[in-house]
Design an enzyme around this catalytic site. Structure first.
Site, PDB file in Angstrom:
ATOM      1  N   PRO A   1      19.302  17.595  33.991  1.00 63.46           N
ATOM      2  CA  PRO A   1      19.524  18.138  32.650  1.00 63.46           C
ATOM      3  C   PRO A   1      18.670  19.380  32.418  1.00 63.46           C
ATOM      4  O   PRO A   1      17.500  19.421  32.784  1.00 63.46           O
ATOM      5  CB  PRO A   1      19.097  16.988  31.733  1.00 63.46           C
ATOM      6  CG  PRO A   1      18.106  16.207  32.540  1.00 63.46           C
ATOM      7  CD  PRO A   1      18.572  16.321  33.962  1.00 63.46           C
ATOM      8  N   GLY A   2      19.262  20.382  31.832  1.00 63.95           N
ATOM      9  CA  GLY A   2      18.526  21.601  31.483  1.00 63.95           C
ATOM     10  C   GLY A   2      18.860  21.994  30.061  1.00 63.95           C
ATOM     11  O   GLY A   2      18.061  21.830  29.138  1.00 63.95           O
TER      12      GLY A   2
ATOM     13  N   ARG B   1      25.159  35.856  26.132  1.00 65.18           N
ATOM     14  CA  ARG B   1      26.182  34.844  26.405  1.00 65.18           C
ATOM     15  C   ARG B   1      27.506  35.117  25.687  1.00 65.18           C
ATOM     16  O   ARG B   1      28.573  34.764  26.191  1.00 65.18           O
ATOM     17  CB  ARG B   1      25.677  33.442  26.057  1.00 65.18           C
ATOM     18  CG  ARG B   1      24.523  32.987  26.952  1.00 65.18           C
ATOM     19  CD  ARG B   1      24.131  31.547  26.693  1.00 65.18           C
ATOM     20  NE  ARG B   1      25.172  30.624  27.113  1.00 65.18           N
ATOM     21  CZ  ARG B   1      25.915  29.891  26.284  1.00 65.18           C
ATOM     22  NH1 ARG B   1      25.734  29.997  24.966  1.00 65.18           N
ATOM     23  NH2 ARG B   1      26.838  29.082  26.742  1.00 65.18           N
TER      24      ARG B   1
ATOM     25  N   TYR C   1      30.575  35.173  28.049  1.00 69.52           N
ATOM     26  CA  TYR C   1      31.438  33.995  27.976  1.00 69.52           C
ATOM     27  C   TYR C   1      32.176  33.831  26.644  1.00 69.52           C
ATOM     28  O   TYR C   1      32.901  32.859  26.476  1.00 69.52           O
ATOM     29  CB  TYR C   1      30.611  32.706  28.161  1.00 69.52           C
ATOM     30  CG  TYR C   1      29.670  32.651  29.311  1.00 69.52           C
ATOM     31  CD1 TYR C   1      30.034  33.093  30.590  1.00 69.52           C
ATOM     32  CD2 TYR C   1      28.396  32.104  29.161  1.00 69.52           C
ATOM     33  CE1 TYR C   1      29.159  33.009  31.652  1.00 69.52           C
ATOM     34  CE2 TYR C   1      27.514  32.006  30.215  1.00 69.52           C
ATOM     35  CZ  TYR C   1      27.905  32.465  31.464  1.00 69.52           C
ATOM     36  OH  TYR C   1      27.026  32.368  32.517  1.00 69.52           O
TER      37      TYR C   1
ATOM     38  N   CYS D   1      23.451  50.458  22.293  1.00 71.41           N
ATOM     39  CA  CYS D   1      24.483  51.499  22.333  1.00 71.41           C
ATOM     40  C   CYS D   1      25.611  51.031  23.249  1.00 71.41           C
ATOM     41  O   CYS D   1      25.782  51.515  24.368  1.00 71.41           O
ATOM     42  CB  CYS D   1      23.862  52.809  22.832  1.00 71.41           C
ATOM     43  SG  CYS D   1      24.964  54.222  22.645  1.00 71.41           S
TER      44      CYS D   1
ATOM     45  N   TYR E   1      19.370  29.440  28.195  1.00 67.92           N
ATOM     46  CA  TYR E   1      20.139  30.590  28.678  1.00 67.92           C
ATOM     47  C   TYR E   1      20.111  31.772  27.715  1.00 67.92           C
ATOM     48  O   TYR E   1      21.059  32.540  27.638  1.00 67.92           O
ATOM     49  CB  TYR E   1      21.589  30.183  28.995  1.00 67.92           C
ATOM     50  CG  TYR E   1      21.655  29.107  30.043  1.00 67.92           C
ATOM     51  CD1 TYR E   1      21.339  29.387  31.365  1.00 67.92           C
ATOM     52  CD2 TYR E   1      21.977  27.800  29.714  1.00 67.92           C
ATOM     53  CE1 TYR E   1      21.359  28.398  32.332  1.00 67.92           C
ATOM     54  CE2 TYR E   1      21.996  26.805  30.670  1.00 67.92           C
ATOM     55  CZ  TYR E   1      21.686  27.118  31.982  1.00 67.92           C
ATOM     56  OH  TYR E   1      21.703  26.127  32.933  1.00 67.92           O
TER      57      TYR E   1
END
Length: 432
Positions: free
Chosen positions: A292-293, A331, A335, A362, A391
């Protein structure tokens, strides 16, 4: 409570993080800044450790995936809670070692470890090297012989399943840069080659199917495939794995639309299925590990920004610009990851202002969210992005020469700097 116990709203109508007023935190530590409720992190460590021992076996230990969030203070916390650590680069190894983390409790991953990476892992005494392919296996065997070492290894095996998550965070399908596939037969050749090595001790296998998974079924399917693999390897080579590491990937709620997860119920169900499978395949139950992270640190974190320009493009949309963006959270750009973003200064007011939250870079793609609503902001308001413990800092950059934000730990109602804010001098310090 908003989403998770770490967040709430106080009598002033301000968002609180770990019980502290976010507007006051922003005033004290500046913005942008990451805030981490380390009491919540410890609670998740203890939940995993207790559930693993209860449902997987007393020798089962959570292995914290440092790629989610890596800094010295966090490795000290993980060590205090009795977890192992998963490192995926020499940089992560160095950080763990510098924090005094016991290196014999480290699992070293990576699909392209260089010779220098392997030498460094052997020098610092990494407990297990998770070997990703034949080239690496042979290189490690040679380097270990030269150094007079006999490292213990796991082999990364690809089970060949689709966990139905974002394709950029899928890791367990056949066509993957990670590991050796069972379906192609290469995993069996991998085991045979490992058993023939002179300087390596094979301890078992590792797999990982992906990240941000809410359903237990991909883990159950992966365990079924991997335990069948263990049984077949036993029949072919007379070798029975002592360890089976089934990776990480449990999801986390980023928005109210995400499902609630009962981590203990998932671990219990998975443990029951594993017991049945071991009996079916007539193998001894190996030591079970998971990594687990995100689910340990994500919900404990929040990022605070200061609102700058609020701009309405007539007939199109409203923009709320903040003093951070893709350098501290890439992220959404990578994603299109959804977050809960709110006006922390007026957290109890109606979210009546539809907007796109944009960063300061920019770059037209420097966005944190589109199509959300928050309490109408004005210049100087504090804007919060929730569930940023994983993350965000670990993927941060200096794009546009912007210094990286600090990490502020919150515990027992006290906030302190754990990673200081970069300066312009820091950013230019490597220039010659």
């Amino acid at each position: 409570m908003i989403l998770h116990p770490t967040y709430d709203i106080n009598d002033q109508g301000h968002l609180t993080i770990g019980g502290l007023d976010s507007v006051l935190l922003a005033g004290e530590f500046g913005t942008p800044a990451y805030f981490l409720d380390t009491d919540a992190v410890r609670n998740m460590c203890r939940l995993y450790k207790r559930c693993f021992a209860k449902y997987f076996g007393e020798n089962s230990i959570p292995v914290y995936a440092g790629k989610a969030l890596c800094y010295k203070g966090l490795y000290s916390l993980i060590a205090e809670e009795g977890l192992c650590a998963d490192c995926v680069s020499s940089g992560e190894l160095y950080t763990a070692n510098a924090a005094g983390f016991p290196m014999d409790k480290v699992f070293f991953h990576g699909n392209n470890k260089t010779d220098s990476d392997l030498r460094y892992a052997l020098e610092v005494g990494v407990g297990h090297i998770v070997v990703d392919g034949i080239d690496e296996l042979l290189a490690l065997d040679g380097i270990a012989g030269e150094m007079g070492k006999n490292p213990t290894i796991l082999l990364r095996i690809t089970p060949g399943i689709d966990p139905h998550t974002h394709q950029k965070i899928v890791t367990g399908n056949v066509d993957s840069k990670f590991g050796m596939a069972i379906l192609t037969g290469q995993a069996f050749e991998f085991v045979k080659a490992a058993l023939e090595c002179n300087n390596l001790t094979l301890d078992g296998f590792h797999c990982h199917v992906g990240s941000q998974i809410f359903d237990i079924d991909p883990f159950t399917e992966a365990c079924d495939i991997m335990l069948a693999f263990v049984a077949k390897v036993k029949g072919l080579y007379g070798y029975e794995a002592k360890i089976l590491n089934i990776g990480g990937g449990f999801g986390v709620r980023y928005t109210e639309d995400d499902p609630q997860i009962d981590y203990e119920a998932n671990i219990r169900a998975l443990g029951e299925e594993i017991d049945k499978m071991c009996a079916e395949y007539k193998i001894d139950k190996p030591m079970l590990l998971m990594e687990p992270g995100r689910s340990i640190v994500a919900a404990a974190g929040a990022t605070l920004y200061t609102c700058g320009t609020v701009k309405s493009v007539t007939g199109f949309r409203n923009y709320v610009s903040v003093d951070g963006g893709m350098p501290d959270n890439p992220r959404y750009t990578l994603y299109q990851s959804k977050y809960t973003i709110l006006n922390a200064t007026r957290a109890n007011a109606p979210a009546d202002f539809p907007c796109t939250v944009s960063g300061r870079c920019c770059e037209s793609g420097d966005l944190l969210a589109e199509g959300i609503s928050m309490a109408t902001p004005k210049r100087g308001d504090i804007i919060a992005t929730l569930v940023t413990g994983a993350y965000n800092y670990s993927m941060a950059s200096n794009y546009n020469r912007i210094p990286r934000a600090p990490i502020i730990e919150i515990s027992g109602g006290v906030a302190k700097v754990a990673v200081r804010r970069e300066t312009f001098a820091d950013v230019a310090s490597l220039d010659i």
